[in-house]
Design an enzyme around this catalytic site. Structure first.
Site, mmCIF file in Angstrom:
data_model
loop_
_atom_site.group_PDB
_atom_site.id
_atom_site.type_symbol
_atom_site.label_atom_id
_atom_site.label_comp_id
_atom_site.label_asym_id
_atom_site.label_seq_id
_atom_site.Cartn_x
_atom_site.Cartn_y
_atom_site.Cartn_z
ATOM 1 N N LYS A 32 23.250 -21.583 49.252
ATOM 2 C CA LYS A 32 22.088 -21.620 50.156
ATOM 3 C C LYS A 32 20.848 -21.140 49.401
ATOM 4 O O LYS A 32 19.816 -21.756 49.441
ATOM 5 C CB LYS A 32 22.372 -20.726 51.361
ATOM 6 N N GLU A 57 27.177 -14.867 41.000
ATOM 7 C CA GLU A 57 28.453 -15.477 40.619
ATOM 8 C C GLU A 57 28.302 -16.993 40.458
ATOM 9 O O GLU A 57 28.733 -17.583 39.457
ATOM 10 C CB GLU A 57 29.519 -15.222 41.691
ATOM 11 N N GLY A 71 25.769 -18.850 55.860
ATOM 12 C CA GLY A 71 26.732 -19.190 54.805
ATOM 13 C C GLY A 71 28.128 -19.451 55.346
ATOM 14 O O GLY A 71 28.754 -20.468 55.046
ATOM 15 N N ARG A 72 28.629 -18.541 56.181
ATOM 16 C CA ARG A 72 30.016 -18.684 56.655
ATOM 17 C C ARG A 72 30.147 -19.724 57.762
ATOM 18 O O ARG A 72 31.238 -19.953 58.266
ATOM 19 C CB ARG A 72 30.568 -17.318 57.087
ATOM 20 N N GLU A 93 32.535 -10.406 57.958
ATOM 21 C CA GLU A 93 31.126 -10.437 57.571
ATOM 22 C C GLU A 93 30.255 -10.568 58.828
ATOM 23 O O GLU A 93 29.130 -10.072 58.874
ATOM 24 C CB GLU A 93 30.852 -11.590 56.593
ATOM 25 N N HIS A 95 58.952 -12.658 54.239
ATOM 26 C CA HIS A 95 59.702 -12.023 53.164
ATOM 27 C C HIS A 95 58.843 -11.023 52.392
ATOM 28 O O HIS A 95 59.193 -10.639 51.287
ATOM 29 C CB HIS A 95 60.275 -13.099 52.239
ATOM 30 N N LYS A 148 25.425 -5.514 45.649
ATOM 31 C CA LYS A 148 24.816 -6.490 44.729
ATOM 32 C C LYS A 148 23.702 -5.818 43.942
ATOM 33 O O LYS A 148 23.555 -6.016 42.738
ATOM 34 C CB LYS A 148 24.176 -7.645 45.534
HETATM 35 O O1 F6P Z 1 28.347 -12.499 50.316
HETATM 36 C C1 F6P Z 1 27.131 -12.665 50.939
HETATM 37 C C2 F6P Z 1 26.733 -14.089 51.064
HETATM 38 O O2 F6P Z 1 25.393 -14.125 51.431
HETATM 39 C C3 F6P Z 1 27.557 -14.870 52.069
HETATM 40 O O3 F6P Z 1 27.167 -14.689 53.368
HETATM 41 C C4 F6P Z 1 27.367 -16.258 51.589
HETATM 42 O O4 F6P Z 1 28.318 -17.083 52.168
HETATM 43 C C5 F6P Z 1 27.515 -16.062 50.097
HETATM 44 O O5 F6P Z 1 26.891 -14.815 49.866
HETATM 45 C C6 F6P Z 1 26.939 -17.131 49.223
HETATM 46 O O6 F6P Z 1 25.545 -17.227 49.279
HETATM 47 P P1 F6P Z 1 24.801 -18.495 48.706
HETATM 48 O O7 F6P Z 1 25.267 -19.688 49.455
HETATM 49 O O8 F6P Z 1 23.337 -18.234 48.917
HETATM 50 O O9 F6P Z 1 25.125 -18.605 47.247
#
Ligand code: F6P
Length: 553
Positions: free
Chosen positions: A213, A219, A273-274, A359, A390, A518
């Site tokens: 987003k 990452e 995001g979620r 979240e 198991h 972060k």
């Molecule tokens: O972990 C926090 C968060 O903002 C999530 O809510 C989101 O899904 C994820 O990081 C990824 O964010 P982006 O889509 O901006 O890379």
């Protein structure tokens, strides 16, 4: 200072909350599941509900019709019906970020008129059409790698909501994969997923789909840059153009990365995001299952949306699922919630639900800035059965805490030998029954004696075999895991989480709790990477940095 505009009633101030407390103390605290079933032969019928293609049995919970009436009154008192309407109207229900949460618009039809005046909503169908054309062009080989090879290896690069949904859904819908297409995902910061994948993949046939987003997530950007270096090394400096697509709200960052304009897909700030699987974040999934199946997924979710918006609270599946959870959490005192799918294709479903619940609702501050007065989201966890039987079911049956379980059960499997699903069904039903019924010391002793043990031995061993029982569960049954039923299931849980947030008075759509870590990680990177002096005052961190530096290459 609490913001008055954002103020909702504290659940503990509601008359229905007080009535539920009283009702728990007497008679529910001392009422067992077994007694409830013995007293009412109609219990299964009374405590189950059907919506779209899903069937929810919630009869194995410690509740009566009076409990349900009180819980429904709680939902009404907390303003759930008005909140549902506010969401579908596109009001700024994400109060702290002052914007709507319009994932329901993403799977609506234009004729549903869901929040059409919200900027961006009218573009939903254009973006879907753009995705359709792109998917068709890739499948037909009109879009191919820079050396003319078909793009068959789809690698989603994203994290959190930009990874969990597509990864979970692509695994769940494996039988729907387009011939020749393969799905992979890369999310974690340490780079190992990409390292392993690039050893296997043919770069000439690989399309990376960067989902972010913000297009700034550490990452995702680290993995995307590493993927770009790999593609350039293998295929030449121009290859980025043909081997990277992206879904993002950040056009400038996509420019800077060098994403081909034809390979860019927009979405909007009102997509959390979620909750973003339904947007262009679903591109990598659509590439693998095809656009018709992706549209079926949206249509399934839309059916659940319609049920959620129109059904009375007492017959509304997401509302009931939320209320049962609230009952277990806030009145019966449960701390965690297990999700146990009896279909291995749903192996990432618990992880997906973890983000959705924890979240969204893992918060101690209400939307108005005041501290909550009740427990909010429980820890959510799980694995597919029967694997999990198991490993951790021992604790579910005989551990010191009672952990509510959601069993997810498709009746028809998708293995080559479909009859193996009958084993899964028998196991699933057996587990919910055993959790509820338990196994008394007298039963254990009688069985031990019958197996030929002496009275002394039977007495000694019987306590170890006791299962207290009275452990609660829901079972969600449907015919088959398809794009449509998966869409229904995901929308069911999204709305469940929303209802819980409303009752608890929290904003389910922000996630400030992930920001602090972060920020601290950024400030520590210099010390880890370049050996810069540690500027903080935490003695443990200082000691760990020194130890890490001694072990670093
Ligand atoms: O972990 C926090 C968060 O903002 C999530 O809510 C989101 O899904 C994820 O990081 C990824 O964010 P982006 O889509 O901006 O890379």
């Amino acid at each position: 200072m609490p913001d008055k505009k954002l103020s909702r009633k504290f659940p503990t101030d509601l008359g229905s909350w007080a009535s539920l407390k009283k009702h728990y103390r007497d008679p529910m605290r001392s009422t067992t599941l077994k007694q409830l079933f013995e007293r009412d032969p109609q219990r299964f019928t009374k405590f189950s509900v059907e919506a779209c293609d899903l069937f929810l049995d919630y009869s194995k919970n410690r509740l009566t019709e009076e409990t349900r009436d009180l819980l429904v009154a709680l939902a009404a008192d907390a303003g759930v019906p008005a909140a549902i309407e506010a969401m579908f109207r596109g009001e700024a229900i994400n109060l702290t970020e002052r914007r709507p949460a319009l994932h329901v618009a993403l799977r609506s039809k234009l004729s549903d008129q869901v929040a059409l005046e919200t900027p961006g909503v009218a573009d939903i169908w254009k973006t879907l059409e753009q995705m359709s054309q792109f998917v068709a062009a890739v499948h037909q080989g009109e879009l191919c790698g820079n050396s003319g090879r078909p793009l068959r290896e789809i690698v989603n690069i994203g994290i959190g909501g930009s990874d969990l949904g597509v990864t979970m859904a692509s695994r769940a819908l494996r039988p729907y994969w387009h011939a020749d297409m393969r799905f992979h995902s890369v999310s974690n910061v340490d780079g190992t997923q990409l390292t392993d994948l690039t050893r296997e993949l043919n770069p000439a046939e690989t399309l990376f789909v960067i989902c972010s987003k913000t297009f700034t997530t550490q990452e995702t950007m680290a993995n995307a840059e590493a993927a770009k270096r790999w593609i350039r090394r293998k295929l030449g400096a121009d290859a980025t153009n043909d081997h990277f697509a992206a879904a993002s709200t950040n056009q400038q960052a996509m420019d800077r990365f060098g994403i081909n304009p034809r390979f860019r897909f927009a979405f909007w700030d009102w997509v959390g995001g979620r909750y973003s699987l339904w947007s262009s974040v679903g591109l990598s999934l659509a590439l693998v299952i095809g656009m018709d199946h992706f549209r079926d997924l949206l249509a399934g979710a839309r059916r659940m949306d319609q049920h959620f918006r129109s059904a009375a609270l007492a017959e509304n599946m997401p509302v009931l699922l939320a209320l049962v959870d609230i009952w277990n959490r806030n009145f019966l005192g449960s701390h965690s919630q297990a999700v146990l799918p009896y279909d291995n294709r749903l192996d990432r479903f618990p992880a997906y639900l973890q983000q959705l619940h924890m979240e969204s609702n893992g918060k101690s501050v209400r939307a108005d800035g005041c501290k909550v007065t009740v427990d909010t989201a429980p820890a959510v966890w799980g694995e597919p059965g029967s694997n999990a039987q198991h490993s951790f079911y021992q604790l579910l049956h005989q551990g010191t805490q009672s952990i509510p379980v959601d069993f997810i059960l498709p009746v028809r499997g998708s293995a080559d030998d479909e009859s193996q699903q009958q084993l899964a069904i028998a196991n699933c039903l057996a587990q919910s029954e055993a959790l509820m019924e338990g196994y008394t010391a007298a039963e254990a002793k009688a069985d031990l004696l019958a197996s030929g043990l002496s009275d002394g031995e039977a007495k000694l061993l019987a306590p170890h075999r006791v299962h207290a029982g009275n452990r609660v569960s829901n079972t969600i049954v449907f015919e088959r895991l398809t794009p449509s039923t998966l869409g229904q299931l995901l929308a069911l849980y999204e709305h469940k989480v929303f209802v819980e947030g409303i009752v608890w008075g929290i904003n389910s759509f922000d996630q400030y709790g992930v920001e602090l870590g972060k920020r601290v990680a950024k400030s520590l990177l210099g010390a880890v990477r370049d050996g810069a002096a540690y500027g903080g005052s935490n003695d443990s961190t200082r000691g760990l940095l020194a130890r890490i530096s001694r072990l670093s290459p």
